[in-house]
Design an enzyme around this catalytic site. Sequence first.
Site, PDB file in Angstrom:
ATOM      1  N   LYS A 114       0.532  -0.747   0.143  1.00 42.54           N
ATOM      2  CA  LYS A 114      -0.380   0.300  -0.196  1.00 42.54           C
ATOM      3  C   LYS A 114       0.727   1.047  -0.041  1.00 42.54           C
ATOM      4  CE  LYS A 114      -4.360  -1.581   0.681  1.00 42.54           C
ATOM      5  NZ  LYS A 114      -5.740  -1.736   1.308  1.00 42.54           N
ATOM      6  N   LYS A 196      -3.072 -10.029  -7.170  1.00 37.09           N
ATOM      7  CA  LYS A 196      -4.680 -10.593  -6.013  1.00 37.09           C
ATOM      8  C   LYS A 196      -5.636  -9.555  -7.045  1.00 37.09           C
ATOM      9  CE  LYS A 196      -5.771  -8.157  -1.885  1.00 37.09           C
ATOM     10  NZ  LYS A 196      -6.958  -8.110  -1.145  1.00 37.09           N
ATOM     11  N   LYS A 199     -10.715  -4.233  -4.982  1.00 31.23           N
ATOM     12  CA  LYS A 199     -12.338  -3.280  -5.679  1.00 31.23           C
ATOM     13  C   LYS A 199     -11.373  -2.250  -5.482  1.00 31.23           C
ATOM     14  CE  LYS A 199     -13.508  -3.817  -0.459  1.00 31.23           C
ATOM     15  NZ  LYS A 199     -12.361  -3.336   0.069  1.00 31.23           N
TER      16      LYS A 199
HETATM   17  P1  ATP Z   1      -8.760  -3.170  -1.190  1.00 31.89           P
HETATM   18  O1  ATP Z   1      -8.823  -2.604  -2.410  1.00 31.89           O
HETATM   19  O2  ATP Z   1      -9.577  -1.445  -0.575  1.00 31.89           O
HETATM   20  O3  ATP Z   1      -7.209  -2.761  -0.464  1.00 31.89           O
HETATM   21  P2  ATP Z   1      -9.419  -5.552  -0.881  1.00 31.89           P
HETATM   22  O4  ATP Z   1     -10.389  -5.722  -2.666  1.00 31.89           O
HETATM   23  O5  ATP Z   1      -8.226  -5.529  -0.848  1.00 31.89           O
HETATM   24  O6  ATP Z   1      -9.073  -3.711  -0.695  1.00 31.89           O
HETATM   25  P3  ATP Z   1      -9.991  -6.031   1.540  1.00 31.89           P
HETATM   26  O7  ATP Z   1     -11.784  -5.115   2.053  1.00 31.89           O
HETATM   27  O8  ATP Z   1      -9.159  -5.129   1.907  1.00 31.89           O
HETATM   28  O9  ATP Z   1     -10.366  -5.966  -0.305  1.00 31.89           O
HETATM   29  O10 ATP Z   1     -10.702  -7.107   2.392  1.00 31.89           O
HETATM   30  C1  ATP Z   1     -11.726  -7.848   2.823  1.00 31.89           C
HETATM   31  C2  ATP Z   1     -11.339  -9.273   2.155  1.00 31.89           C
HETATM   32  O11 ATP Z   1     -11.856  -9.900   1.005  1.00 31.89           O
HETATM   33  C3  ATP Z   1     -11.018  -9.822   3.485  1.00 31.89           C
HETATM   34  O12 ATP Z   1     -10.679 -10.945   3.611  1.00 31.89           O
HETATM   35  C4  ATP Z   1      -9.356  -9.914   2.605  1.00 31.89           C
HETATM   36  O13 ATP Z   1      -8.619 -10.925   2.618  1.00 31.89           O
HETATM   37  C5  ATP Z   1     -10.523 -10.965   0.971  1.00 31.89           C
HETATM   38  N1  ATP Z   1      -9.965 -10.510  -0.409  1.00 31.89           N
HETATM   39  C6  ATP Z   1      -9.707  -9.361  -1.171  1.00 31.89           C
HETATM   40  N2  ATP Z   1      -9.174  -9.788  -1.956  1.00 31.89           N
HETATM   41  C7  ATP Z   1      -9.391 -11.117  -2.068  1.00 31.89           C
HETATM   42  C8  ATP Z   1      -9.001 -11.796  -3.435  1.00 31.89           C
HETATM   43  N3  ATP Z   1      -8.082 -11.204  -4.264  1.00 31.89           N
HETATM   44  N4  ATP Z   1      -9.036 -13.261  -3.134  1.00 31.89           N
HETATM   45  C9  ATP Z   1      -9.718 -13.401  -2.437  1.00 31.89           C
HETATM   46  N5  ATP Z   1     -10.134 -12.728  -1.259  1.00 31.89           N
HETATM   47  C10 ATP Z   1      -9.217 -11.691  -0.772  1.00 31.89           C
END
Ligand code: ATP
Length: 329
Positions: A114, A196, A199
């Site tokens: 980040k 990965k 969002k």
């Molecule tokens: P951001 O992009 O804002 O960092 P993010 O999409 O990585 O967000 P988070 O809000 O950080 O999502 O995560 C919410 C949940 O979803 C957490 O338990 C995280 O481990 C899970 N998660 C996030 N991305 C993935 C992915 N690509 N595959 C599986 N689980 C995920």
Amino acid sequence: MEKKIILSGIQPSGIPTLGNYVGALRNWKLLQSEDKFCYYCVANMHALTVRQNADELRERSLGMAALLIACGIDPSISPLFIQSDVVQHAQLNWVLACNTYMGELNRMTQFKDKSAKHSDNINAGLFTYPVLMAGDILLYQADLVPVGNDQKQHVELARNIAIRFNNAYGETFKVPEPYIPKLGGRVMSLTEPEKKMSKSDPNPNSYISILDEPSVITKKLKRAVTDSEGRIAYGEGRFGVNNLLSIYCAMTGKNMDEAVNSFDGCGYGVLKTAVADAVIEEIQPVQEKYKYILANRGDLESVIRDGAERAAEAAEKTIDLVYKKVGLR
Ligand code: ATP
Ligand code: LTN
């Protein structure tokens, strides 16, 4: 028998993706059963580590609560709340920060990722973010934390902080464990499948949002990056194909061998259509429920208020214990 306690959170940083859904949210729903008690929170304080517009953050936090209900959280059973509405999260944070080492936080890979992404705003909150998350978990004496693979390191930190605190002050915190799906714990980007799915990715073609229209889901999956091998099989380094197969398994409940066999002799086009159909089938009911919930906004606000009150009751017990142990009360 004592019920197992479950806690998890999600940042209101955008519409959840298929990654969030498969990695975490689907398990949030499935874990709600008679022998468990689940707390689910919209981690709006975590979202402040990135610059936010206040009105948008408020709106997105409420929208995220609606989406969680649409994904199957039943707030009449599992308290669903917005993190900042339960002041005990901020109260525990300081005590835990004073029991966490800089060296531990320095090893967190999400901080490295980040801070590279937001090089103009590497604030102290971004660095201490895992402490706030540890507080979310320890406050409710959680046994299990359903998350995607990327959060495993943070849950392990929460365990270490709990163990250290218990050793120093006597039994105080339950030591939590991560709960990660075997298939779908790390859904990859559709455009750069070695990264990965996220969002907050600036390229919307890289992810499937759980609110994407069926035609958009199909289009994004058709364009998903694969490779030039042309053979549907799971294999070392075949990030794109592995990802499509894993999503397919997660959606259909098939194991990898069954999935691979069912595509024997087919091309990538067939695989992509099958994945799209399976995703649409799973996600469409979520979308319908979401529209209904948003149309009853007053109800949603009262659900969130009620969730915060119930969460605060549990959280206050832990704060009282902790503040007495450390000499703040
Ligand atoms: P951001 O992009 O804002 O960092 P993010 O999409 O990585 O967000 P988070 O809000 O950080 O999502 O995560 C919410 C949940 O979803 C957490 O338990 C995280 O481990 C899970 N998660 C996030 N991305 C993935 C992915 N690509 N595959 C599986 N689980 C995920
Ligand atoms: N840090 C997590 C979201 C999060 C969380 C939590 C997850 C905040 N508090 C407590 C599990 C338990 C993330 O970025 N995905």
